[in-house]
Motif scaffolding. Sequence first.
Motif, mmCIF file in Angstrom:
data_model
loop_
_atom_site.group_PDB
_atom_site.id
_atom_site.type_symbol
_atom_site.label_atom_id
_atom_site.label_comp_id
_atom_site.label_asym_id
_atom_site.label_seq_id
_atom_site.Cartn_x
_atom_site.Cartn_y
_atom_site.Cartn_z
ATOM 1 N N ASN A 327 0.724 -1.271 0.027
ATOM 2 C CA ASN A 327 -0.142 -0.011 -0.067
ATOM 3 C C ASN A 327 1.052 1.226 0.146
ATOM 4 O O ASN A 327 1.750 1.358 0.786
ATOM 5 C CB ASN A 327 -0.892 0.084 1.232
ATOM 6 C CG ASN A 327 -1.886 1.243 1.299
ATOM 7 O OD1 ASN A 327 -1.403 2.118 1.614
ATOM 8 N ND2 ASN A 327 -2.955 0.923 0.821
ATOM 9 N N VAL A 328 0.684 1.918 -0.976
ATOM 10 C CA VAL A 328 1.384 3.308 -1.209
ATOM 11 C C VAL A 328 0.669 4.450 -1.066
ATOM 12 O O VAL A 328 -0.419 4.206 -1.974
ATOM 13 C CB VAL A 328 2.304 3.408 -2.586
ATOM 14 C CG1 VAL A 328 3.292 4.691 -2.319
ATOM 15 C CG2 VAL A 328 3.251 2.115 -2.453
ATOM 16 N N GLU A 329 0.762 5.457 -0.231
ATOM 17 C CA GLU A 329 -0.332 6.479 -0.297
ATOM 18 C C GLU A 329 0.465 7.722 0.282
ATOM 19 O O GLU A 329 1.434 7.789 0.895
ATOM 20 C CB GLU A 329 -1.367 6.361 1.022
ATOM 21 C CG GLU A 329 -2.425 7.497 1.119
ATOM 22 C CD GLU A 329 -3.126 6.973 2.334
ATOM 23 O OE1 GLU A 329 -4.104 7.813 2.799
ATOM 24 O OE2 GLU A 329 -3.261 5.938 2.727
ATOM 25 N N SER A 330 0.130 8.958 -0.512
ATOM 26 C CA SER A 330 0.717 10.232 -0.414
ATOM 27 C C SER A 330 -0.198 11.304 0.204
ATOM 28 O O SER A 330 -1.314 11.159 -0.426
ATOM 29 C CB SER A 330 1.477 10.691 -1.777
ATOM 30 O OG SER A 330 0.485 11.101 -2.550
ATOM 31 N N SER A 331 0.262 12.147 0.933
ATOM 32 C CA SER A 331 -0.337 13.384 1.320
ATOM 33 C C SER A 331 0.331 14.515 1.527
ATOM 34 O O SER A 331 1.675 14.437 1.083
ATOM 35 C CB SER A 331 -1.340 13.072 2.694
ATOM 36 O OG SER A 331 -0.394 12.814 3.732
#
Length: 410
Positions: A327-331
């Motif tokens: 799982n890769v997530e950017s904010s």
Amino acid sequence: MYKTYVVKEREIYRNIRDRSASLIDKLEERDRGTEDAVIKNITDYATKKITEKQFLDYYKEKNHGYRKILSKYMDEEFKKEGYDVATELKYNAIIVLPDSINLLKKPMNLYQTERPVTKIGLQTTGSWNTESSSINDDTKVYSRNEHFKIFTETNYQIVNIKQLVFRELALLILLCIFILGAVLWLFILTVKNLIKQQKQVEVLHNVVDNISHEFKTPIATLKIAAKSLNKDWNKENLPLVERQIQRLENLMKQLHDGESEGDVNVINSEDWTNFVEDLKFANPETNFIFENKTVDNLPFSKTDMETVVKNLCENSIKYGATQININVESSTKILLINVKDNGDGIAKAEQKNIFEKFYRIQNDNIHNTKGLGLGLFLIKNIVKKYNGNIDLQSESSKGSLFKIKLNHES
């Protein structure tokens, strides 16, 4: 140091001896008027005109009378140097010649200081001859001649000799202590360095034995792609081959330099998908579940991010994982990477060491799982590079979850 101490002590005693000799000569000159009385006393005792007690009492009184005078001479002479000198002059034997009869049953003190000699530091011996003539009062004729040989012994002691020598050798003592400390320090450093070198040699042997396994994934991928191209032309394999060749170059640079030169510090959303596609292609027996919630143009090195994802996944595969969730997530200012597997897991005792360079888990799998122990070490350095943190949640036989949080500027 010991030899220097002995030499210095002897030098001081020689100085004492040479200067004390003149002082005793002065005392004997002062006593010169009684010299005839001394010889007469010896003669009278030898001819039995006086008793042994009378003979010895004469010297006791003589010794007692000059004790303060000799002490004063010594104290004044060596006051400047601070020497506390004790000395004594003895008659060891008075031999009557030619009969060789010793008039003394034991040594007898002639002169001595008020400070007694308790431990002889220097001793000198000597001897001298004297004779006396007896005249008959009636006939006025020499009736007999008495010949004597007197053996003397002079003893010296400097009561505060140790203090004096150590005071003069203070600088040398400090220098010796410094040198000994330096030698000890160098010895400890040498031993530590030898131990360190021995460990490094062992590590290098392991590197030589296992270096091929670090490149197993890209090489295997290239082989599969080459076979696929031979059987059936597929243009999708060409980018895959290029990516694996690039990865091999980057791995070699990381192994030697710890980082890739000329790497572009930007990563797009599609790049993450390519990383996972390469893993799927090389490991068709493993189920990869990928979720990508990133945006384009994140300010991270593409090579660094590929290393993080692929090293985590390849480690999971090595240790028995059949399913891996990525799982890769950017904010805003944050990038989160979570990799979860259903593999063997990591024991609590091992978790604090797994990010060390060349460290490999010490369990039954060590013989079946090849590697250099560089994968997690490289990940830790990448996380540190971006001022992030990495969290591990794992138990034996229950799989592992790596949570990575990286900071960036929008």
